[in-house]
Structures are given as C-alpha cells and as structure tokens.
Motif scaffolding. Sequence first.
Motif, PDB file in Angstrom:
ATOM      1  N   LYS A 179       0.855  -1.185   0.000  1.00  8.47           N
ATOM      2  CA  LYS A 179       0.000   0.000   0.000  1.00  8.47           C
ATOM      3  C   LYS A 179       0.894   1.239   0.000  1.00  8.47           C
ATOM      4  CE  LYS A 179      -3.941   2.215   2.226  1.00  8.47           C
ATOM      5  NZ  LYS A 179      -4.943   2.137   3.326  1.00  8.47           N
ATOM      6  N   ASN A 180       0.726   2.060  -1.036  1.00  7.79           N
ATOM      7  CA  ASN A 180       1.506   3.295  -1.191  1.00  7.79           C
ATOM      8  C   ASN A 180       3.011   3.025  -1.180  1.00  7.79           C
ATOM      9  OD1 ASN A 180      -0.860   4.845  -1.289  1.00  7.79           O
ATOM     10  ND2 ASN A 180      -0.908   5.026   0.943  1.00  7.79           N
ATOM     11  N   TYR A 181       3.396   1.930  -1.830  1.00 10.12           N
ATOM     12  CA  TYR A 181       4.808   1.558  -1.910  1.00 10.12           C
ATOM     13  C   TYR A 181       5.317   1.831  -3.326  1.00 10.12           C
ATOM     14  CZ  TYR A 181       9.124  -1.099  -1.477  1.00 10.12           C
ATOM     15  OH  TYR A 181      10.450  -1.458  -1.447  1.00 10.12           O
ATOM     16  N   ARG A 182       6.329   2.707  -3.425  1.00 10.81           N
ATOM     17  CA  ARG A 182       6.862   3.086  -4.744  1.00 10.81           C
ATOM     18  C   ARG A 182       5.727   3.496  -5.681  1.00 10.81           C
ATOM     19  NH1 ARG A 182      12.545   3.894  -4.796  1.00 10.81           N
ATOM     20  NH2 ARG A 182      13.576   2.186  -3.738  1.00 10.81           N
ATOM     21  N   ASN A 183       5.579   2.792  -6.822  1.00  6.91           N
ATOM     22  CA  ASN A 183       4.525   3.177  -7.774  1.00  6.91           C
ATOM     23  C   ASN A 183       3.244   2.364  -7.589  1.00  6.91           C
ATOM     24  OD1 ASN A 183       5.724   0.790  -8.743  1.00  6.91           O
ATOM     25  ND2 ASN A 183       5.124   1.239 -10.853  1.00  6.91           N
ATOM     26  N   TYR A 184       3.132   1.659  -6.448  1.00  3.43           N
ATOM     27  CA  TYR A 184       1.933   0.861  -6.183  1.00  3.43           C
ATOM     28  C   TYR A 184       1.059   1.539  -5.126  1.00  3.43           C
ATOM     29  CZ  TYR A 184       4.134  -2.901  -8.779  1.00  3.43           C
ATOM     30  OH  TYR A 184       4.714  -3.648  -9.776  1.00  3.43           O
ATOM     31  N   ARG A 185      -0.167   1.860  -5.509  1.00  5.56           N
ATOM     32  CA  ARG A 185      -1.142   2.350  -4.539  1.00  5.56           C
ATOM     33  C   ARG A 185      -1.629   1.189  -3.679  1.00  5.56           C
ATOM     34  NH1 ARG A 185      -1.567   7.470  -2.829  1.00  5.56           N
ATOM     35  NH2 ARG A 185      -1.857   8.981  -4.503  1.00  5.56           N
ATOM     36  N   GLU A 186      -2.077   0.115  -4.341  1.00  5.07           N
ATOM     37  CA  GLU A 186      -2.492  -1.094  -3.634  1.00  5.07           C
ATOM     38  C   GLU A 186      -2.180  -2.305  -4.506  1.00  5.07           C
ATOM     39  OE1 GLU A 186      -6.251  -1.470  -1.804  1.00  5.07           O
ATOM     40  OE2 GLU A 186      -6.315   0.607  -1.067  1.00  5.07           O
ATOM     41  N   LEU A 187      -1.680  -3.358  -3.866  1.00  2.00           N
ATOM     42  CA  LEU A 187      -1.345  -4.578  -4.607  1.00  2.00           C
ATOM     43  C   LEU A 187      -1.452  -5.785  -3.680  1.00  2.00           C
ATOM     44  CD1 LEU A 187      -0.166  -6.000  -7.176  1.00  2.00           C
ATOM     45  CD2 LEU A 187       2.090  -5.656  -6.146  1.00  2.00           C
ATOM     46  N   HIS A 188      -2.038  -6.845  -4.181  1.00  2.00           N
ATOM     47  CA  HIS A 188      -2.022  -8.137  -3.492  1.00  2.00           C
ATOM     48  C   HIS A 188      -1.568  -9.183  -4.496  1.00  2.00           C
ATOM     49  CE1 HIS A 188      -3.250 -11.386  -0.741  1.00  2.00           C
ATOM     50  NE2 HIS A 188      -3.475 -12.041  -1.863  1.00  2.00           N
ATOM     51  N   THR A 236       8.522 -21.496  -9.367  1.00  2.00           N
ATOM     52  CA  THR A 236       9.103 -20.381 -10.115  1.00  2.00           C
ATOM     53  C   THR A 236       8.034 -19.369 -10.498  1.00  2.00           C
ATOM     54  OG1 THR A 236      10.779 -21.864 -11.027  1.00  2.00           O
ATOM     55  CG2 THR A 236      10.473 -19.755 -12.126  1.00  2.00           C
ATOM     56  N   ASN A 237       8.239 -18.132 -10.092  1.00  6.45           N
ATOM     57  CA  ASN A 237       7.319 -17.036 -10.368  1.00  6.45           C
ATOM     58  C   ASN A 237       8.004 -16.029 -11.282  1.00  6.45           C
ATOM     59  OD1 ASN A 237       5.010 -17.413  -8.077  1.00  6.45           O
ATOM     60  ND2 ASN A 237       7.018 -17.965  -7.249  1.00  6.45           N
ATOM     61  N   ILE A 238       7.403 -15.791 -12.437  1.00  2.00           N
ATOM     62  CA  ILE A 238       7.979 -14.862 -13.414  1.00  2.00           C
ATOM     63  C   ILE A 238       7.177 -13.570 -13.416  1.00  2.00           C
ATOM     64  CG2 ILE A 238       8.667 -14.526 -15.804  1.00  2.00           C
ATOM     65  CD1 ILE A 238      10.081 -16.857 -14.491  1.00  2.00           C
ATOM     66  N   LEU A 239       7.858 -12.432 -13.254  1.00  2.49           N
ATOM     67  CA  LEU A 239       7.234 -11.119 -13.384  1.00  2.49           C
ATOM     68  C   LEU A 239       7.855 -10.466 -14.619  1.00  2.49           C
ATOM     69  CD1 LEU A 239       7.471 -11.849 -10.190  1.00  2.49           C
ATOM     70  CD2 LEU A 239       6.881  -9.450  -9.862  1.00  2.49           C
ATOM     71  N   TYR A 240       7.050 -10.296 -15.678  1.00  2.00           N
ATOM     72  CA  TYR A 240       7.623  -9.746 -16.904  1.00  2.00           C
ATOM     73  C   TYR A 240       6.896  -8.475 -17.327  1.00  2.00           C
ATOM     74  CZ  TYR A 240       3.860 -11.176 -20.118  1.00  2.00           C
ATOM     75  OH  TYR A 240       2.660 -11.297 -20.777  1.00  2.00           O
ATOM     76  N   GLY A 241       7.578  -7.692 -18.124  1.00  2.00           N
ATOM     77  CA  GLY A 241       7.023  -6.434 -18.610  1.00  2.00           C
ATOM     78  C   GLY A 241       8.154  -5.505 -19.006  1.00  2.00           C
ATOM     79  N   ASP A 242       7.809  -4.368 -19.598  1.00  2.00           N
ATOM     80  CA  ASP A 242       8.818  -3.401 -20.016  1.00  2.00           C
ATOM     81  C   ASP A 242       9.556  -2.841 -18.802  1.00  2.00           C
ATOM     82  OD1 ASP A 242       8.044  -3.785 -22.629  1.00  2.00           O
ATOM     83  OD2 ASP A 242       6.655  -2.077 -22.637  1.00  2.00           O
ATOM     84  N   ASN A 243      10.644  -2.163 -19.082  1.00  2.65           N
ATOM     85  CA  ASN A 243      11.409  -1.535 -18.009  1.00  2.65           C
ATOM     86  C   ASN A 243      10.607  -0.397 -17.365  1.00  2.65           C
ATOM     87  OD1 ASN A 243      13.709  -3.179 -18.327  1.00  2.65           O
ATOM     88  ND2 ASN A 243      14.460  -1.896 -20.000  1.00  2.65           N
ATOM     89  N   ALA A 244      10.928  -0.106 -16.103  1.00  2.20           N
ATOM     90  CA  ALA A 244      10.331   1.017 -15.360  1.00  2.20           C
ATOM     91  C   ALA A 244       8.824   0.870 -15.162  1.00  2.20           C
ATOM     92  CB  ALA A 244      10.650   2.341 -16.046  1.00  2.20           C
ATOM     93  N   GLN A 245       8.348  -0.362 -15.023  1.00  2.57           N
ATOM     94  CA  GLN A 245       6.920  -0.602 -14.790  1.00  2.57           C
ATOM     95  C   GLN A 245       6.626  -0.977 -13.326  1.00  2.57           C
ATOM     96  OE1 GLN A 245       4.699  -0.032 -17.466  1.00  2.57           O
ATOM     97  NE2 GLN A 245       6.670   0.750 -18.194  1.00  2.57           N
ATOM     98  N   GLY A 246       7.671  -1.368 -12.571  1.00  2.00           N
ATOM     99  CA  GLY A 246       7.473  -1.702 -11.165  1.00  2.00           C
ATOM    100  C   GLY A 246       7.828  -3.128 -10.783  1.00  2.00           C
ATOM    101  N   LYS A 247       8.484  -3.879 -11.673  1.00  2.00           N
ATOM    102  CA  LYS A 247       8.833  -5.275 -11.375  1.00  2.00           C
ATOM    103  C   LYS A 247       9.820  -5.359 -10.203  1.00  2.00           C
ATOM    104  CE  LYS A 247      10.510  -6.250 -15.440  1.00  2.00           C
ATOM    105  NZ  LYS A 247      10.475  -4.890 -16.053  1.00  2.00           N
ATOM    106  N   THR A 248      10.883  -4.564 -10.288  1.00  2.00           N
ATOM    107  CA  THR A 248      11.912  -4.601  -9.245  1.00  2.00           C
ATOM    108  C   THR A 248      11.361  -4.138  -7.907  1.00  2.00           C
ATOM    109  OG1 THR A 248      13.675  -4.251 -10.881  1.00  2.00           O
ATOM    110  CG2 THR A 248      14.190  -3.721  -8.592  1.00  2.00           C
ATOM    111  N   ASN A 249      10.385  -3.234  -7.928  1.00  2.00           N
ATOM    112  CA  ASN A 249       9.810  -2.730  -6.682  1.00  2.00           C
ATOM    113  C   ASN A 249       9.189  -3.862  -5.852  1.00  2.00           C
ATOM    114  OD1 ASN A 249      10.542  -0.207  -7.543  1.00  2.00           O
ATOM    115  ND2 ASN A 249       8.505   0.380  -8.232  1.00  2.00           N
TER     116      ASN A 249
END
Length: 361
Positions: A9-18, A25-38
């Motif tokens: 909640k209110n973490y980096r670019n995430y307002r709310e996430l569950h 193995t869990n893969i998080l993919y997407g373009d750069n600067a979208q919030g994967k590393t966060n």
Amino acid sequence: MIIESIELKNYRNYRELHMDFSPGTNILYGDNAQGKTNILEAVYVCGTTKSHRGSKDREMIHFKEDESHIKLKVRKSGVPYRIDMHLKRNRAKGIAINGIPIKKASELFGIVNIVFFSPEDLDIIKRSPSERRRFLDLELCQLDKLYVHSLIQYNKVLLQRNKLLKELTFRPEYQETLDVWDVQLIHYGRELIKCRKKFVEQLNHMVRDTHSQLSGGREELLLEYEPNVEEDQFEQKLGATRELDRKLKTTSTGPHRDDIRFLIDTVDIRKYGSQGQQRTAALSLKLSEIELVRQIVKDYPILLLDDVLSELDGGRQQQLLAGIRHIQTMITCTGLEDFVNNRFPIDQVYKVKEGRVTEEN
C-alpha cells in the motif's frame, strides 16, 4: 520456507497490490520502469529491513504519501508467519511479527532467508571494496544475530569516534575520551572480523566446487578474506595509527575497511580477470550462497533474480537455471523467451505494467 503472498500500500509506484506466489518459479515480466523490481525490493525489505538498492525508507514511499505498508505472509517448516512493515517518511519504521510489534529490527532476522541477485551483483568483483563488505554484512545479518548486534554497535561507535576526531582540532582537551571509544571499537570490531573470517571459509567450500562445474573444470576459484587488521592486532594497530587518524579526522583502521580477494589459479581477478571470469565467479558466489544458507538453516532460501538473465550468455543462463529448480524463485524479465529457449518450467506468470500486476496462466 515459502513466501505465500505480499500486500503493498503506497509503496513506490503501487497504490495497492495483493499477490499470491507459487512455491516454485514465479515470473514477473514487462517493459522496463513498470514496477517489477519494486515488488522484489518489498520482499527483501520484509526479510532484512533494508532495500537491496540502499534506498532510505522515505524513498520507498509513494511520492504523494507520508506512509507505506508492506505485508508478507511466509510459511517456514509448516509454521505461518506474517511480517508487517510500516514505512514512515519522517520517523523510524514500525515492524510487527504475527501482529506483535518488535522493538529491535534484529528480531526479524532469521524468519525468512533471502538471496537477491541483480545485474549489479555480476560486477561485484570489479566494484569497490564497500560493495563486497555490503555483501558480507547483508548475508551475515540474516544468519547470525550476534553479528547484527556487533555491526550495529560498531557502526555507532565508529560514527562517534570520527565525530570526536573532527572536534579535537578545536577541543584538544577531549583527547583522553578517545580511549573510551577505542575500547568499544576494538570489542565489536573483533566480533565482526571473527564472523567474517568464518563465513568466507564456509563459503569457500561451496564456491570451489560450484565454480569448477561452471567453468567445465578449467578453473579453480578461491576466496580470501582480507581484513584491514587481524583480530588479535586490532588494539595495537588502532593505537599506532591514532596520530594519523587525528590528522585525517577519520578512523583508518578496522573492519570498515575490509575486502575479499577472488583468486583463479593464484591470479587476483579483481585486477587481472576478464569480464567473463569475473561474471562466472559472481555467479558461483551466488549459487554457493544459496547452498551455504541451506546448510546453516536446514532449509533453502528464497531466491530473487532481478533481470539477471538478460546479462548472461546462453551457457551461463542454463547453468543458473539448472541450479535453482528446487527452490522458490521470483524472476523479473522483459520477456519469456529465455525460459522458453531453455525449456525451463514456469509455475506462475505475472505481467507488470504501470504499477498493475495481472496474473497469467
């Protein structure tokens, strides 16, 4: 140990996430600067209280807010744990375990062990000694609560001693109070040196075999702990360098200046190794770290891989993926091609776009 879910909640670019995680193995993919590393950073913060990037608490809070919350659910040896992290812009963070606030951050260590592997780690061998000391500190703090205490106290004393060294120019009558700080610095510094030496020795048993496999038996990697001063010589050397410290206005002797040497066939690859040798050695170091944690805590750690595959050639990709099939892993990447090409089993896929996460089957 398994991480079951995370809430932000209110973490980096995430307002709310569950997010619920697979034990595989869990893969998080997407373009750069979208919030994967966060997301990986938030997991790491809950296990260690610190960002792998070295970010301060206020930098991890959504820019429009004053507070941020992270909730991590973990299962260890069949026992459930809930870690709540409350980050505050202008105050110290709050931490609770299973709903019970803790007074010391060190009480958190040991609940979940995490190995984080980022592109920067591939260059750890050629980077500054401070990066290699940070590697020692981050891993040892997860494995040894005595080390956590000694490190915190050592850094506090070091800060006060350096402050006093600067004041002596104007207040020379404070000279005698250096003795008070020196006694404490020596005590806690010796503990750090002893723990670091033991850790590097243990790691060496793993890294030698791991590197031999990665290099096809062509090279033998040896780690050498390089203490700035030996444990039994710390008191003598600190006294001998006191006048130098007064001139420099800083402490020139102690484990805050330690380093690690990486040798391949007696050659120091920090200075003379090729980029390929340095990166293979870094990969050996991380894989050995996983095995050492398993031996010490009798369980595999959680592995976080942040866009590392794109930095490795095909051979090293396969070697890394082959070594992590049996542990819970969270991997960020821009696409799924590397896993398809390596025929690597994927248990769960998430697409990350502009701070939103979509679960894909």
